[in-house]
Design an enzyme around this catalytic site. Structure first.
Site, PDB file in Angstrom:
ATOM      1  N   HIS A  19       0.852  -1.187   0.000  1.00 15.40           N
ATOM      2  CA  HIS A  19       0.000   0.000   0.000  1.00 15.40           C
ATOM      3  C   HIS A  19       0.887   1.236   0.000  1.00 15.40           C
ATOM      4  O   HIS A  19       1.243   1.784   1.045  1.00 15.40           O
ATOM      5  CB  HIS A  19      -0.916  -0.039   1.235  1.00 15.40           C
ATOM      6  CG  HIS A  19      -1.989   1.010   1.222  1.00 15.40           C
ATOM      7  ND1 HIS A  19      -3.200   0.855   1.857  1.00 15.40           N
ATOM      8  CD2 HIS A  19      -2.022   2.242   0.655  1.00 15.40           C
ATOM      9  CE1 HIS A  19      -3.944   1.929   1.683  1.00 15.40           C
ATOM     10  NE2 HIS A  19      -3.233   2.801   0.962  1.00 15.40           N
ATOM     11  N   HIS A  21       1.160   4.675  -2.649  1.00 17.48           N
ATOM     12  CA  HIS A  21       0.777   5.411  -3.856  1.00 17.48           C
ATOM     13  C   HIS A  21       2.056   6.069  -4.352  1.00 17.48           C
ATOM     14  O   HIS A  21       2.639   6.892  -3.626  1.00 17.48           O
ATOM     15  CB  HIS A  21      -0.275   6.471  -3.526  1.00 17.48           C
ATOM     16  CG  HIS A  21      -1.513   5.908  -2.881  1.00 17.48           C
ATOM     17  ND1 HIS A  21      -2.671   5.670  -3.583  1.00 17.48           N
ATOM     18  CD2 HIS A  21      -1.761   5.525  -1.598  1.00 17.48           C
ATOM     19  CE1 HIS A  21      -3.590   5.168  -2.760  1.00 17.48           C
ATOM     20  NE2 HIS A  21      -3.071   5.073  -1.550  1.00 17.48           N
ATOM     21  N   HIS A 209      -9.628   0.564  -1.344  1.00 17.99           N
ATOM     22  CA  HIS A 209      -9.586   1.226  -0.043  1.00 17.99           C
ATOM     23  C   HIS A 209     -10.990   1.117   0.571  1.00 17.99           C
ATOM     24  O   HIS A 209     -11.992   1.432  -0.101  1.00 17.99           O
ATOM     25  CB  HIS A 209      -9.254   2.707  -0.205  1.00 17.99           C
ATOM     26  CG  HIS A 209      -7.801   2.999  -0.477  1.00 17.99           C
ATOM     27  ND1 HIS A 209      -7.086   2.401  -1.479  1.00 17.99           N
ATOM     28  CD2 HIS A 209      -6.932   3.866   0.139  1.00 17.99           C
ATOM     29  CE1 HIS A 209      -5.844   2.865  -1.474  1.00 17.99           C
ATOM     30  NE2 HIS A 209      -5.721   3.764  -0.501  1.00 17.99           N
ATOM     31  N   GLU A 212     -11.311   3.151   5.896  1.00 15.07           N
ATOM     32  CA  GLU A 212     -10.232   4.058   6.340  1.00 15.07           C
ATOM     33  C   GLU A 212     -10.891   5.114   7.240  1.00 15.07           C
ATOM     34  O   GLU A 212     -10.689   5.127   8.449  1.00 15.07           O
ATOM     35  CB  GLU A 212      -9.554   4.698   5.125  1.00 15.07           C
ATOM     36  CG  GLU A 212      -8.448   5.699   5.482  1.00 15.07           C
ATOM     37  CD  GLU A 212      -7.810   6.355   4.246  1.00 15.07           C
ATOM     38  OE1 GLU A 212      -8.352   6.212   3.130  1.00 15.07           O
ATOM     39  OE2 GLU A 212      -6.770   7.035   4.428  1.00 15.07           O
ATOM     40  N   ASP A 290       1.678   4.063   2.664  1.00 18.06           N
ATOM     41  CA  ASP A 290       0.603   4.830   2.033  1.00 18.06           C
ATOM     42  C   ASP A 290       1.156   5.976   1.171  1.00 18.06           C
ATOM     43  O   ASP A 290       1.247   5.830  -0.042  1.00 18.06           O
ATOM     44  CB  ASP A 290      -0.386   5.335   3.092  1.00 18.06           C
ATOM     45  CG  ASP A 290      -1.773   5.650   2.530  1.00 18.06           C
ATOM     46  OD1 ASP A 290      -1.983   5.429   1.327  1.00 18.06           O
ATOM     47  OD2 ASP A 290      -2.640   6.107   3.299  1.00 18.06           O
ATOM     48  N   ASP A 291       1.509   7.101   1.791  1.00 17.08           N
ATOM     49  CA  ASP A 291       2.036   8.271   1.058  1.00 17.08           C
ATOM     50  C   ASP A 291       3.235   8.814   1.848  1.00 17.08           C
ATOM     51  O   ASP A 291       3.111   9.804   2.583  1.00 17.08           O
ATOM     52  CB  ASP A 291       0.946   9.349   0.938  1.00 17.08           C
ATOM     53  CG  ASP A 291      -0.265   8.827   0.195  1.00 17.08           C
ATOM     54  OD1 ASP A 291      -0.196   8.679  -1.038  1.00 17.08           O
ATOM     55  OD2 ASP A 291      -1.288   8.535   0.854  1.00 17.08           O
TER      56      ASP A 291
HETATM   57  N1  LIG Z   1      -4.869   7.285   2.258  1.00 16.96           N
HETATM   58  C1  LIG Z   1      -5.513   7.409   1.095  1.00 16.96           C
HETATM   59  N2  LIG Z   1      -6.841   7.141   1.048  1.00 16.96           N
HETATM   60  C2  LIG Z   1      -7.516   7.264  -0.102  1.00 16.96           C
HETATM   61  N3  LIG Z   1      -6.956   7.669  -1.238  1.00 16.96           N
HETATM   62  C3  LIG Z   1      -5.640   7.955  -1.237  1.00 16.96           C
HETATM   63  N4  LIG Z   1      -4.829   8.361  -2.222  1.00 16.96           N
HETATM   64  C4  LIG Z   1      -3.599   8.509  -1.705  1.00 16.96           C
HETATM   65  N5  LIG Z   1      -3.611   8.212  -0.402  1.00 16.96           N
HETATM   66  C5  LIG Z   1      -4.877   7.848  -0.084  1.00 16.96           C
HETATM   67 ZN   LIG Z   2      -3.913   4.597   0.263  1.00 13.40          ZN
END
Ligand SMILES: Nc1ncnc2[nH]cnc12
Ligand SMILES: [Zn+2]
Length: 353
Positions: A19, A21, A209, A212, A290-291
């Site tokens: 996970h 992006h 997703h 969340e 994630d990011d």
């Molecule tokens: N945590 C996240 N939840 C949903 N979309 C995303 N796009 C990038 N990060 C995300």
């Molecule tokens: Zn994500």
């Protein structure tokens, strides 16, 4: 914990990341230099875009998923050429390798690029070059997952899915999975039933997703209506014990992102990420970044944060990493190789921490 034996143990574990992006690996420094190179004007009316430092500071005070996504989509507007995409992914793979990642299944958001006139094939060209380089130079096996933006009309998502170049990337095996991301509420999984039915017919792997920010009903809908075999985030699962039992018994893997959950205020602290509850219920999960450029850490920082909050034993870490290997979408031979490597690492560290 920098340089501590526990961090070193966690680094040595043969980790799979499921996970991440790739656009979320765009740091403010790179964002500003790409914007200058590509003549992209960043918002003038937001103080955060004064400098990379002020942007980074703004990332410390996200109030929600949507607050973050606002910056995420502006940030990626600086990506224009295939080499911009390649450099971005290569930068991520180098961090991942340094953190002990051996297999990475990475997301990308084509609609956020095609909507501003960047060709799908430009994105794919850049990302596939970086994936090949990661396999060759870093020994990381990779898999690309094409994510659809759930805040857009489902018919737009279907349109991209049916695009000739997109179909080619699926049928050639360059892209092997689809996902669903962006603003979660009020865009429930069932809006995308047709998209997932078509992706399934092509033999693509399916994830989304769910759970969340939105309730556990989004998880059950993704399982029931989309046929996903994996859930991204899924932390709200613990609020539905019956569903949690089903997810555990069917060995559906959650891709949990602890630092993201705190930064985006889905939970108050890492201790509130339901790691212990998931372990106790026998739910399979992996730990992910994630990011990373937005949430203050790559995968190892997430492992360390979980260890500091939950003090998992070596046996528990072994089971988390094993679940990540077994839940990966690589071939059986690669899984066997990674499981043997895990056994060696555990034998080496048993009793030392
Ligand atoms: N945590 C996240 N939840 C949903 N979309 C995303 N796009 C990038 N990060 C995300
Ligand atoms: Zn994500």
């Amino acid at each position: 914990m920098a340089g501590s034996p526990v961090r070193e143990f966690l680094r040595c574990l043969p980790k799979c990341e499921h996970h991440i992006h790739l656009e979320g690996a765009l740091t403010p420094d790179v964002l500003f230099s790409l914007a200058a190179k590509n003549n992209i004007t960043l918002p003038q009316d937001d103080e955060a875009f004064k400098s990379p430092a002020s942007l980074l500071e703004r990332y410390q005070s996200f109030t929600s998923l949507d607050d973050f996504l606002h910056y995420y989509y502006i940030g990626m507007s600086a990506l224009v050429t295939a080499s911009d995409f390649e450099d971005l992914a290569w930068d991520y793979f180098q961090h991942a390798s340094a953190d002990g990642v051996v297999h990475a299944e990475v997301f990308f958001d084509p609609q956020a690029h095609t909507a501003r006139g960047i060709k799908y094939n430009t994105v794919i060209e850049g990302f596939t070059h970086a994936c090949k380089r990661a396999e060759k130079e870093l020994g990381i096996t990779t898999l690309l997952t094409c994510c659809f933006l759930r805040h857009l009309p489902p018919k737009d998502c279907l349109e991209l899915f049916e695009d000739e170049d997109v179909q080619k990337s699926y049928k050639s095996g360059v892209v092997q999975a689809i996902g669903l991301d962006s603003s979660e509420k009020p865009f429930p999984p069932e809006n995308f039933t047709e998209l997932y039915r078509k992706a399934n017919a092509l033999g693509l792997k399916l994830t989304a997703h769910a759970g969340e920010e939105a309730p556990a009903s989004y998880i059950s809908s993704a399982l029931r209506n989309l046929g996903v075999t994996r859930i991204d985030h899924g932390i709200q699962l613990v609020n539905d014990p019956e569903l949690m039992h089903k997810v555990a018994s069917e060995k559906t893997m959650l891709t949990v992102c602890p630092l993201s959950n705190v930064v985006l205020r889905c939970v108050d602290t890492i201790k509130d990420v339901p790691i212990r509850k998931l372990l106790d219920a026998g739910v399979q999960f992996s730990i992910n970044s994630d990011d990373p450029a937005y949430f203050g850490g790559y995968i190892l920082d997430n492992y360390v944060a979980v260890h500091e909050a939950f003090a998992l034993s070596v046996k528990e870490w072994e089971s988390v990493v094993r679940a990540g290997i077994e839940g990966s979408w690589c071939g059986a031979a690669r899984k066997e190789q990674l499981l043997r490597r895990l056994n060696r690492v555990i034998a080496n560290w048993e009793g030392k921490i």
